[in-house]
Structures are given as C-alpha cells and as structure tokens.
Scaffold this motif. Structure first.
Motif, mmCIF file in Angstrom:
data_model
loop_
_atom_site.group_PDB
_atom_site.id
_atom_site.type_symbol
_atom_site.label_atom_id
_atom_site.label_comp_id
_atom_site.label_asym_id
_atom_site.label_seq_id
_atom_site.Cartn_x
_atom_site.Cartn_y
_atom_site.Cartn_z
ATOM 1 N N GLU A 49 0.816 -1.157 -0.097
ATOM 2 C CA GLU A 49 -0.035 0.012 -0.043
ATOM 3 C C GLU A 49 0.842 1.147 0.145
ATOM 4 O O GLU A 49 1.855 1.372 0.845
ATOM 5 N N PRO A 50 0.579 2.127 -0.856
ATOM 6 C CA PRO A 50 1.602 3.178 -1.145
ATOM 7 C C PRO A 50 1.430 4.206 -0.118
ATOM 8 O O PRO A 50 0.464 4.223 0.792
ATOM 9 N N ASN A 51 2.380 4.874 0.242
ATOM 10 C CA ASN A 51 2.252 6.067 1.257
ATOM 11 C C ASN A 51 1.323 7.239 0.907
ATOM 12 O O ASN A 51 1.154 7.403 -0.312
ATOM 13 N N ARG A 52 0.516 7.820 1.765
ATOM 14 C CA ARG A 52 -0.558 8.765 1.249
ATOM 15 C C ARG A 52 -0.093 10.135 1.733
ATOM 16 O O ARG A 52 0.383 10.374 3.259
ATOM 17 N N ILE A 53 -0.283 11.130 1.057
ATOM 18 C CA ILE A 53 0.464 12.670 1.530
ATOM 19 C C ILE A 53 -0.990 13.339 1.051
ATOM 20 O O ILE A 53 -1.538 13.134 0.042
ATOM 21 N N ILE A 54 -1.492 13.994 2.049
ATOM 22 C CA ILE A 54 -2.647 14.887 2.039
ATOM 23 C C ILE A 54 -2.094 16.272 1.823
ATOM 24 O O ILE A 54 -1.579 16.689 2.844
ATOM 25 N N ILE A 55 -2.253 17.212 0.921
ATOM 26 C CA ILE A 55 -2.104 18.393 0.658
ATOM 27 C C ILE A 55 -3.373 19.415 0.247
ATOM 28 O O ILE A 55 -3.823 18.725 -0.836
ATOM 29 N N LYS A 56 -3.749 20.119 0.550
ATOM 30 C CA LYS A 56 -4.653 21.032 0.108
ATOM 31 C C LYS A 56 -6.050 20.055 -0.039
ATOM 32 O O LYS A 56 -6.666 20.357 -1.041
ATOM 33 N N ASP A 57 -6.370 19.331 0.756
ATOM 34 C CA ASP A 57 -7.379 18.407 0.741
ATOM 35 C C ASP A 57 -7.480 17.305 -0.569
ATOM 36 O O ASP A 57 -8.562 16.916 -1.047
ATOM 37 N N LYS A 58 -6.295 17.370 -1.101
ATOM 38 C CA LYS A 58 -5.977 16.420 -2.148
ATOM 39 C C LYS A 58 -5.318 15.371 -1.824
ATOM 40 O O LYS A 58 -4.052 15.640 -0.961
ATOM 41 N N THR A 59 -5.263 14.001 -2.046
ATOM 42 C CA THR A 59 -4.639 12.948 -1.787
ATOM 43 C C THR A 59 -3.799 12.444 -2.857
ATOM 44 O O THR A 59 -4.045 12.126 -3.745
ATOM 45 N N PHE A 60 -2.269 12.279 -2.458
ATOM 46 C CA PHE A 60 -1.363 12.168 -3.375
ATOM 47 C C PHE A 60 -0.941 10.614 -2.699
ATOM 48 O O PHE A 60 -0.742 10.245 -1.633
#
Length: 90
Positions: A49-60
């Motif tokens: 499962e990839p790492n999740r980065i949440i920036i400005k309410d958008k998931t990367f």
C-alpha cells in the motif's frame, strides 16, 4: 481461514524531506500517512500500500524510492519535480 499480516512501511526520510521542502515552497502543509505491506499467510502474495500525502484536501500516493507521485489513484501520475507547479494550480 485466510490470515492477513499487516506491517507498517514508513516513508523514506529523504523522500519525506523532499515533500516537505516542495510543500514549503508552495505554502502548504502536508499530512503524511505511512503505507503498509499486507501479506497473506502461507502464500507468496503481497500487496504494498503506497504512502499517502494529503495536501490542500487532495490525496497523493507515493512509493518509497520512486520519482513519481500519483494523484488520487494509480492511473494519474506526475513526476515529483512537477509537484510544486501542480500544487500552485489547485
């Protein structure tokens, strides 16, 4: 009975620093959620499962040791070097 083993997969330190630096330039704050490795016991099946980065309410989504970052799902990707320009457009 299927037994699933879940192990946390922390984000690589250099990748974390790159993301934090990009977010600092784009004046945003990232929320980093570590990924996981899921193994089915007594088989050779593994899911990363990839790492999740949440920036400005958008998931990367990003995998360790990768130069690509995925936007919302694994079908839409950009290079990590293009992330700052992308963040300025949202």
């Amino acid at each position: 009975m299927v037994n699933i083993i879940k192990e946390e997969l922390p984000i690589e330190e250099s990748l974390k620093r790159k993301l934090e630096l990009i977010c600092e330039f784009s004046k945003s704050t990232p929320t980093i959620i570590n990924g996981n490795i899921r193994k089915i016991d007594k088989t050779n099946l593994t899911y990363i499962e990839p790492n999740r980065i949440i920036i400005k309410d958008k998931t990367f989504l990003i995998f360790n040791f990768s130069n690509e970052i995925f936007i919302e799902n694994l079908s839409n990707k950009i290079k990590l070097s293009e992330l700052e320009d992308y963040l300025k457009t949202i």
